[in-house]
Design a protein around this motif. Structure first.
Motif, short mmCIF file in Angstrom:
data_model
loop_
_atom_site.label_atom_id
_atom_site.label_comp_id
_atom_site.label_asym_id
_atom_site.label_seq_id
_atom_site.Cartn_x
_atom_site.Cartn_y
_atom_site.Cartn_z
N THR A 1 0.10 3.07 4.74
CA THR A 1 0.92 3.12 3.99
C THR A 1 2.14 2.37 4.40
O THR A 1 2.49 2.56 5.50
CB THR A 1 1.78 4.52 3.72
OG1 THR A 1 0.83 5.57 3.08
CG2 THR A 1 2.95 4.50 2.79
N GLU B 1 0.89 -1.16 -0.13
CA GLU B 1 0.04 0.04 0.16
C GLU B 1 0.89 1.34 0.11
O GLU B 1 1.76 1.34 0.76
CB GLU B 1 -0.90 -0.10 1.11
CG GLU B 1 -1.69 1.18 1.34
CD GLU B 1 -2.69 1.29 0.01
OE1 GLU B 1 -2.67 2.25 -0.41
OE2 GLU B 1 -3.67 0.40 -0.07
N LEU B 2 0.72 1.94 -1.03
CA LEU B 2 1.43 3.28 -1.09
C LEU B 2 0.81 4.69 -0.93
O LEU B 2 1.26 5.59 -0.81
CB LEU B 2 2.15 3.36 -2.76
CG LEU B 2 3.06 2.02 -3.06
CD1 LEU B 2 3.50 2.53 -4.33
CD2 LEU B 2 4.23 2.12 -2.02
N ASN B 3 -0.58 4.55 -1.03
CA ASN B 3 -1.48 5.59 -0.88
C ASN B 3 -2.56 5.73 0.48
O ASN B 3 -3.12 6.89 0.50
CB ASN B 3 -2.24 5.93 -2.33
CG ASN B 3 -1.42 6.08 -3.29
OD1 ASN B 3 -0.29 6.72 -3.43
ND2 ASN B 3 -1.61 4.99 -4.29
#
Length: 306
Positions: free
Chosen positions: A266, A259-261
């Motif tokens: 995050t 998960e980057l966003n």
């Protein structure tokens, strides 16, 4: 039987120190290169620590200094856990500086991989910034990599964020690049680390196992001293244990995303055990470990570090 060639990418780090020892003294592994990356403490300190460990272990393995910060994220170390130097609790010798290569870790990794007659296994026990850059700059190395066996990520909860494990959360963009690289990956994450315990009685046994055992004991006393009596988690050694004793683990082949966003998540490793995302598996994930057998393996491994 020939030894399995590996590269250890690390940020020593107290638990890193023991994982490195087990690998260096193993009769089954051939540590071709140690690369460093900022993580538990700064790049300069983790590199110095790697060189100190090699002097202490009396092993000559080249060391290459890597990335001083994540690709995009702000760097936050773990000196609150590992101490100001990263390896508080023991008086190590001066570092063996002649082992430090002049080339950057990414270039050193490329050279070692491409020159190897046998596919290399990469063992990241830190943030994967160096490896992400390696694949971005030199994708040709993938053809001579057997697999990546990493300590990082989590199937469930986190230890840096609510859902994020420290190594992945330190550089989530790099982790995402590695998981999407197409290279075979084994993830030994936080969940199995929670069960890979060294209990107080184990520590007392280890203390008597020569100079490495004595060093381990003193690091243990400093490392999360509050949990010394309830069981110390040997996270990084889980990756080495998989290389040497994969039968200790329950493994699921599945898709792992990073998960980057997420505003609150995050760095979370999204381990899709139920196939909700309809994506092809990209990793073997260790979902369980035999804790009792791990304890015995760990003690036996330390006893061989002579």
């Amino acid at each position: 039987m020939s030894k399995r060639p590996i590269i250890i990418d690390t940020d020593p780090g107290i638990d890193d120190a023991l994982a490195i020892a087990i690998a260096l003294f193993s009769e089954e592994l051939d540590v071709k290169l140690i690369t460093t990356v900022a993580g538990n403490v700064s790049l300069d300190l983790v590199t110095e620590n790697a060189l100190k460990l090699l002097k202490f272990y009396e092993k000559d393995v080249p060391v290459a200094k890597g990335c001083a910060q994540p690709l995009l994220a702000e760097f936050v170390d773990a000196s609150d856990i590992h101490g100001k130097s990263g390896m508080e609790g023991y008086d190590f010798p001066e570092p063996k500086t002649e082992l430090l290569l002049q080339e950057h870790a990414v270039n050193a990794m490329r050279r070692v991989i491409m020159e190897s007659d046998e596919p290399i296994t990469i063992v990241p026990i830190a943030a994967m910034t160096n490896i992400a850059l390696l694949f971005a700059l030199y994708p040709e190395v993938k053809s001579n990599i057997r697999e990546i066996v990493m300590m990082g990520g989590s199937v469930t909860r986190g230890n840096k964020g609510v859902m994020s494990e420290f190594n992945v959360a330190t550089d989530p963009e790099a982790a995402a690049m590695v998981f999407n690289s197409g290279v075979p990956i084994v993830m030994a994450g936080l969940d199995v680390g929670w069960k890979a315990l060294v209990m107080p009685q184990d520590s007392e046994e280890i203390k008597k196992m020569g100079k490495v055992g004595d060093m381990a004991y003193h690091l243990f006393k400093h490392y999360r001293g509050g949990s010394f009596n309830t069981g110390l988690k040997m996270y990084d050694s889980c990756a080495i244990a998989y290389l040497l004793c994969p039968e200790l683990y329950t493994v699921e082949e599945t898709y792992v995303g990073v998960e980057l966003n997420g505003t609150m998540t995050t760095g979370c490793t999204v381990v899709d055990l139920k196939g909700y995302l309809k994506k092809k598996p990209n990793a073997k994930v260790c979902t369980d470990i035999d804790g009792e057998k791990f304890r015995e393996w760990f003690k036996q491994s330390i006893s061989r570090c002579i």
